[in-house]
Design a protein around this motif. Structure first.
Motif, PDB file in Angstrom:
ATOM      1  N   LEU A 171       0.809  -1.222   0.000  1.00 29.09           N
ATOM      2  CA  LEU A 171       0.000   0.000   0.000  1.00 29.09           C
ATOM      3  C   LEU A 171       0.840   1.268   0.000  1.00 29.09           C
ATOM      4  CD1 LEU A 171      -2.803  -1.198   2.451  1.00 29.09           C
ATOM      5  CD2 LEU A 171      -3.064  -0.768  -0.002  1.00 29.09           C
TER       6      LEU A 171
ATOM      7  N   TYR B  42      -8.148  -1.054   8.111  1.00 25.88           N
ATOM      8  CA  TYR B  42      -7.619   0.008   7.255  1.00 25.88           C
ATOM      9  C   TYR B  42      -8.572   1.206   7.190  1.00 25.88           C
ATOM     10  CZ  TYR B  42      -3.649  -2.886   6.653  1.00 25.88           C
ATOM     11  OH  TYR B  42      -2.525  -3.605   6.948  1.00 25.88           O
TER      12      TYR B  42
ATOM     13  N   VAL C   1     -10.467  -0.035   0.993  1.00 22.46           N
ATOM     14  CA  VAL C   1     -11.111  -1.117   0.232  1.00 22.46           C
ATOM     15  C   VAL C   1     -10.120  -2.254   0.008  1.00 22.46           C
ATOM     16  CG1 VAL C   1     -12.213  -1.714  -1.970  1.00 22.46           C
ATOM     17  CG2 VAL C   1     -12.720   0.491  -0.879  1.00 22.46           C
ATOM     18  N   VAL C   2      -8.904  -1.901  -0.420  1.00 24.03           N
ATOM     19  CA  VAL C   2      -7.885  -2.946  -0.628  1.00 24.03           C
ATOM     20  C   VAL C   2      -7.603  -3.644   0.706  1.00 24.03           C
ATOM     21  CG1 VAL C   2      -5.506  -3.415  -1.351  1.00 24.03           C
ATOM     22  CG2 VAL C   2      -6.844  -1.687  -2.557  1.00 24.03           C
TER      23      VAL C   2
ATOM     24  N   ARG D 109      -8.245   7.666   1.376  1.00 22.80           N
ATOM     25  CA  ARG D 109      -9.596   7.510   1.947  1.00 22.80           C
ATOM     26  C   ARG D 109     -10.487   6.550   1.173  1.00 22.80           C
ATOM     27  NH1 ARG D 109      -8.079  12.464   2.968  1.00 22.80           N
ATOM     28  NH2 ARG D 109      -7.713  12.786   5.174  1.00 22.80           N
ATOM     29  N   ARG D 110     -10.239   6.450  -0.134  1.00 24.25           N
ATOM     30  CA  ARG D 110     -11.149   5.624  -0.950  1.00 24.25           C
ATOM     31  C   ARG D 110     -10.543   4.276  -1.344  1.00 24.25           C
ATOM     32  NH1 ARG D 110     -15.149   8.175   0.346  1.00 24.25           N
ATOM     33  NH2 ARG D 110     -15.385  10.341  -0.213  1.00 24.25           N
ATOM     34  N   VAL D 111      -9.260   4.288  -1.758  1.00 23.76           N
ATOM     35  CA  VAL D 111      -8.675   3.048  -2.296  1.00 23.76           C
ATOM     36  C   VAL D 111      -8.139   2.157  -1.169  1.00 23.76           C
ATOM     37  CG1 VAL D 111      -6.904   2.104  -3.864  1.00 23.76           C
ATOM     38  CG2 VAL D 111      -8.077   4.266  -4.431  1.00 23.76           C
ATOM     39  N   LEU D 112      -7.319   2.753  -0.323  1.00 24.89           N
ATOM     40  CA  LEU D 112      -6.624   1.970   0.712  1.00 24.89           C
ATOM     41  C   LEU D 112      -7.565   1.168   1.630  1.00 24.89           C
ATOM     42  CD1 LEU D 112      -3.479   3.111   2.548  1.00 24.89           C
ATOM     43  CD2 LEU D 112      -5.421   2.416   3.908  1.00 24.89           C
TER      44      LEU D 112
ATOM     45  N   PHE E 270      -7.647  10.961  -2.067  1.00 24.45           N
ATOM     46  CA  PHE E 270      -8.495   9.991  -2.770  1.00 24.45           C
ATOM     47  C   PHE E 270      -7.946   8.578  -2.546  1.00 24.45           C
ATOM     48  CE2 PHE E 270      -9.420   7.330  -6.458  1.00 24.45           C
ATOM     49  CZ  PHE E 270     -10.811   7.350  -6.417  1.00 24.45           C
ATOM     50  N   TYR E 271      -6.641   8.436  -2.733  1.00 20.79           N
ATOM     51  CA  TYR E 271      -6.021   7.113  -2.545  1.00 20.79           C
ATOM     52  C   TYR E 271      -6.206   6.642  -1.088  1.00 20.79           C
ATOM     53  CZ  TYR E 271      -2.522   3.544  -1.777  1.00 20.79           C
ATOM     54  OH  TYR E 271      -1.913   2.380  -1.400  1.00 20.79           O
TER      55      TYR E 271
ATOM     56  N   TYR F 152      -3.660  12.315  -3.043  1.00 21.90           N
ATOM     57  CA  TYR F 152      -3.345  11.365  -1.967  1.00 21.90           C
ATOM     58  C   TYR F 152      -4.592  11.074  -1.129  1.00 21.90           C
ATOM     59  CZ  TYR F 152      -1.418   9.486   2.333  1.00 21.90           C
ATOM     60  OH  TYR F 152      -1.178   8.699   3.428  1.00 21.90           O
TER      61      TYR F 152
END
Ligand SMILES: C[S@@+](CC[C@H](N)C(=O)[O-])C[C@H]1O[C@@H](n2cnc3c(N)ncnc32)[C@H](O)[C@@H]1O
Length: 255
Positions: free
Chosen positions: A32, A199, A188-189, A183-186, A180-181, A178
């Motif tokens: 990540l 996470y 979920v992954v 709060r939204r991507v990390l 977006f990455y 950053y």
């Protein structure tokens, strides 16, 4: 396991959360952060252990990567360093111990010593370390202020207390991308990999925790010393280093 909400940093909940993600903790950290976490820890080790020798404590050590970065740094410059890696989650420390054993005899002066201990009640005498560090850990301590004071207590006068922690980038473009990455991507992954909300907790805990000036002031108060700040990777992480100007005499902290 109890659910993790923004108000629950009870030790049992935090310990349970780290226990549940311990098997994938390192893998997710490296993935990540796109391996930047290794560089952040190496930088912290370089700044704090520039002069080499000494006794270093890595508090909230988790799987021991910051302690290992210090050991590698000491090995590289030929310094004799005694490192203790302490954490209150046994499964995280078990992983650290395995790593310390497997790299012992490699590029390190001495492998770190793993220890199960609470950062709010460190089992050490006053002033017995030259440097006390914590990487991405103090934010998780139930009472961060008390944790910092305890770290300062075990650090000798003239020593250093260093904190590596997430922070908020100040550049608006970086903050947007950053954000977006982060709060939204990390989350979920993280959820897909662990089926836990750890996470999501990470995001909330970073947002709720002081950074920059505010954290420097908190650290300065705990250590009684000046704080230097090193923003890393556009300020998504900051290294804070405080000189310890006070010492403990009996129960009293004196300048
Ligand atoms: C995000 S991990 C950081 C691990 C490691 N320092 C790193 O750089 O990856 C946070 C760690 O803090 C530990 N922790 C949280 N509160 C603690 C406390 N009061 N005492 C000791 N360890 C604690 C957890 O068990 C967990 O291993």
């Amino acid at each position: 396991m109890a659910s993790i909400n923004r108000h629950s940093k009870q030790p049992a909940v935090i310990r349970g959360m780290f226990h549940s993600i311990s098997p994938v903790y390192d893998f997710l950290n490296h993935m990540l952060s796109m391996n930047m976490d290794r560089r952040w820890r190496a930088f912290a080790a370089r700044v704090v252990c520039g002069a080499g020798k000494g006794r270093v404590l890595d508090a909230c050590s988790g799987t021991g990567d910051l302690a290992l970065a210090v050991a590698r740094r000491a090995g590289r410059i030929g310094a004799k360093t005694f490192i203790v890696a302490a954490d209150f989650t046994p499964s995280m420390m078990a992983l650290a111990r395995r790593k310390f054993e497997s790299v012992n005899g490699g590029a390190m002066s001495v492998a770190p010593l793993p220890l199960i201990a609470d950062t709010m009640r460190l089992p050490f005498a006053d002033s017995c370390f030259d440097a006390v560090m914590v990487g991405f850990g103090i934010r998780n301590v139930a009472d961060a202020r008390a944790g910092l004071e305890e770290m300062a207590r075990v650090c000798r006068r003239g020593g250093r207390v260093a904190v590596l922690e997430f922070s908020h980038p100040r550049n608006p473009v970086v903050a947007r991308v950053y954000g977006f990455y982060f709060r939204r991507v990390l989350p979920v992954v993280g959820w897909l990999m662990t089926r836990r909300h750890a996470y999501g907790y990470l995001v909330r805990s970073v947002d709720d925790f002081p950074d920059g000036e505010a954290f420097s002031a908190m650290l300065a108060q705990a250590t009684g010393g000046q704080v230097a700040r090193y923003p890393l990777t556009f300020g998504i992480v900051t290294l804070y280093v405080a000189g310890v100007e006070t010492t403990i005499t009996g129960k009293r902290r004196v300048i």
